[in-house]
Design a protein around this motif. Structure first.
Motif, mmCIF file in Angstrom:
data_model
loop_
_atom_site.group_PDB
_atom_site.id
_atom_site.type_symbol
_atom_site.label_atom_id
_atom_site.label_comp_id
_atom_site.label_asym_id
_atom_site.label_seq_id
_atom_site.Cartn_x
_atom_site.Cartn_y
_atom_site.Cartn_z
ATOM 1 N N HIS A 31 0.908 -1.279 -0.070
ATOM 2 C CA HIS A 31 0.126 0.005 -0.022
ATOM 3 C C HIS A 31 0.846 1.228 0.059
ATOM 4 O O HIS A 31 1.402 1.619 1.078
ATOM 5 C CB HIS A 31 -0.927 0.066 1.184
ATOM 6 N N LYS A 32 0.837 1.600 -1.138
ATOM 7 C CA LYS A 32 2.036 2.962 -1.106
ATOM 8 C C LYS A 32 1.452 4.331 -0.573
ATOM 9 O O LYS A 32 2.119 5.072 -0.403
ATOM 10 C CB LYS A 32 2.135 3.213 -2.826
ATOM 11 N N LYS A 33 0.156 4.318 -0.614
ATOM 12 C CA LYS A 33 -0.419 5.816 -0.117
ATOM 13 C C LYS A 33 -1.031 5.570 1.288
ATOM 14 O O LYS A 33 -2.100 6.386 1.654
ATOM 15 C CB LYS A 33 -1.477 6.152 -1.156
ATOM 16 N N THR A 76 -4.056 4.856 8.869
ATOM 17 C CA THR A 76 -4.410 3.656 8.134
ATOM 18 C C THR A 76 -3.410 2.393 8.174
ATOM 19 O O THR A 76 -3.968 1.405 8.466
ATOM 20 C CB THR A 76 -4.608 3.942 6.487
ATOM 21 N N LEU A 77 -2.193 2.886 8.263
ATOM 22 C CA LEU A 77 -1.174 1.990 8.719
ATOM 23 C C LEU A 77 -1.378 1.270 9.960
ATOM 24 O O LEU A 77 -1.167 0.187 10.133
ATOM 25 C CB LEU A 77 0.393 2.543 8.288
ATOM 26 N N THR A 78 -1.719 2.126 10.834
ATOM 27 C CA THR A 78 -1.802 1.752 12.233
ATOM 28 C C THR A 78 -3.119 0.690 12.081
ATOM 29 O O THR A 78 -2.918 -0.317 12.976
ATOM 30 C CB THR A 78 -2.303 2.811 13.217
ATOM 31 N N ARG A 81 -11.131 1.494 2.013
ATOM 32 C CA ARG A 81 -9.777 2.255 1.555
ATOM 33 C C ARG A 81 -8.597 1.481 1.434
ATOM 34 O O ARG A 81 -7.929 1.684 0.370
ATOM 35 C CB ARG A 81 -9.866 3.603 2.322
ATOM 36 N N VAL A 82 -8.453 0.567 2.425
ATOM 37 C CA VAL A 82 -7.276 -0.307 2.370
ATOM 38 C C VAL A 82 -7.086 -1.127 1.109
ATOM 39 O O VAL A 82 -6.478 -1.349 0.361
ATOM 40 C CB VAL A 82 -6.931 -0.943 3.577
ATOM 41 N N ASN A 83 -8.441 -1.878 0.918
ATOM 42 C CA ASN A 83 -8.466 -2.721 -0.089
ATOM 43 C C ASN A 83 -8.367 -2.265 -1.610
ATOM 44 O O ASN A 83 -8.060 -2.732 -2.277
ATOM 45 C CB ASN A 83 -9.826 -3.596 0.177
ATOM 46 N N HIS A 84 -8.776 -1.003 -1.476
ATOM 47 C CA HIS A 84 -8.687 -0.369 -2.755
ATOM 48 C C HIS A 84 -7.531 0.790 -3.159
ATOM 49 O O HIS A 84 -7.212 1.271 -4.233
ATOM 50 C CB HIS A 84 -10.062 0.647 -2.924
ATOM 51 N N ASP A 85 -6.582 0.829 -2.034
ATOM 52 C CA ASP A 85 -5.413 1.195 -2.127
ATOM 53 C C ASP A 85 -4.099 0.222 -2.616
ATOM 54 O O ASP A 85 -3.128 0.488 -2.832
ATOM 55 C CB ASP A 85 -4.778 1.971 -0.811
ATOM 56 N N SER A 86 -4.479 -0.917 -2.800
ATOM 57 C CA SER A 86 -3.643 -2.051 -2.853
ATOM 58 C C SER A 86 -3.094 -1.755 -4.280
ATOM 59 O O SER A 86 -3.637 -1.485 -5.150
ATOM 60 C CB SER A 86 -4.311 -3.593 -2.735
ATOM 61 N N ASN A 87 -1.757 -2.241 -4.509
ATOM 62 C CA ASN A 87 -1.200 -1.895 -5.755
ATOM 63 C C ASN A 87 -1.432 -3.257 -6.677
ATOM 64 O O ASN A 87 -1.513 -4.169 -6.295
ATOM 65 C CB ASN A 87 0.506 -1.599 -5.633
#
Length: 180
Positions: free
Chosen positions: A134-136, A141-143, A174-180
């Protein structure tokens, strides 16, 4: 004459606005650069600790009498940790708070960063994996991902992060749609 004065005031206003915009852009770039430098420094520090740890493990596995070399490498690790101790101690406190399911509702961005930095020290592969996938990611969100990695239940995560059920779903989306 009035039109000329009005044009002059308008030009001055436009230049002032352009100057303010340029100043804001410069400040944003400076802050982003400082963040990048801090992350780079933390990454380099973690790589150095990982290298020392790997060397210690190799020495231990070799079976040779290398106690002095191991102590020297451990001293190097301790020196690095001491240098970072203030932030890491704050990160440890926040980590313990999370383990006790205490709320993050009053956490600042710096608190999230310190928690992540501490987690990076104790479990570098997990943080590295999430940052690579997850680049962004924002620190919050990382927490969230780190809480999931810690095995926290959805209910625990909702309590800790002060999220509603909809907020938790939104975070996952958001996490699932931020995946590269």
């Amino acid at each position: 004459m009035e039109k000329h004065e009005l044009d002059l005031k308008l030009n001055r206003s436009l230049w002032a606005i352009a100057g303010l915009i340029a100043l804001v852009i410069a400040i944003v770039i400076y802050v982003l650069f400082k963040r990048y430098q801090q992350r780079l420094l933390w990454t380099q520090t973690q790589i150095q600790i990982d290298n020392y740890t790997t060397q210690i493990r190799r020495y231990e596995e070799s079976g040779a009498d290398v106690k002095e070399k191991i102590e020297e490498l451990q001293a190097n690790i301790d020196a690095i940790m001491e240098d970072k101790s203030q932030k890491l101690n704050r990160g440890l406190k926040l980590y313990n708070d999370v383990n006790n399911n205490e709320s993050m509702i009053r956490w600042s961005k710096e608190d999230y960063d310190m928690f992540i930095d501490y987690f990076d020290v104790i479990n570098h592969p997990i943080v590295k994996k999430h940052r690579k996938e997850h680049k962004k990611l924002t620190p919050r969100t990382l927490t969230f991902l780190l809480l999931c990695s810690m095995g926290k239940s959805d209910e625990d995560i909702r309590q800790i992060m002060a999220l509603s059920p909809e907020g938790l779903r939104s975070m996952r989306f958001r996490v699932n749609h931020d995946s590269n």
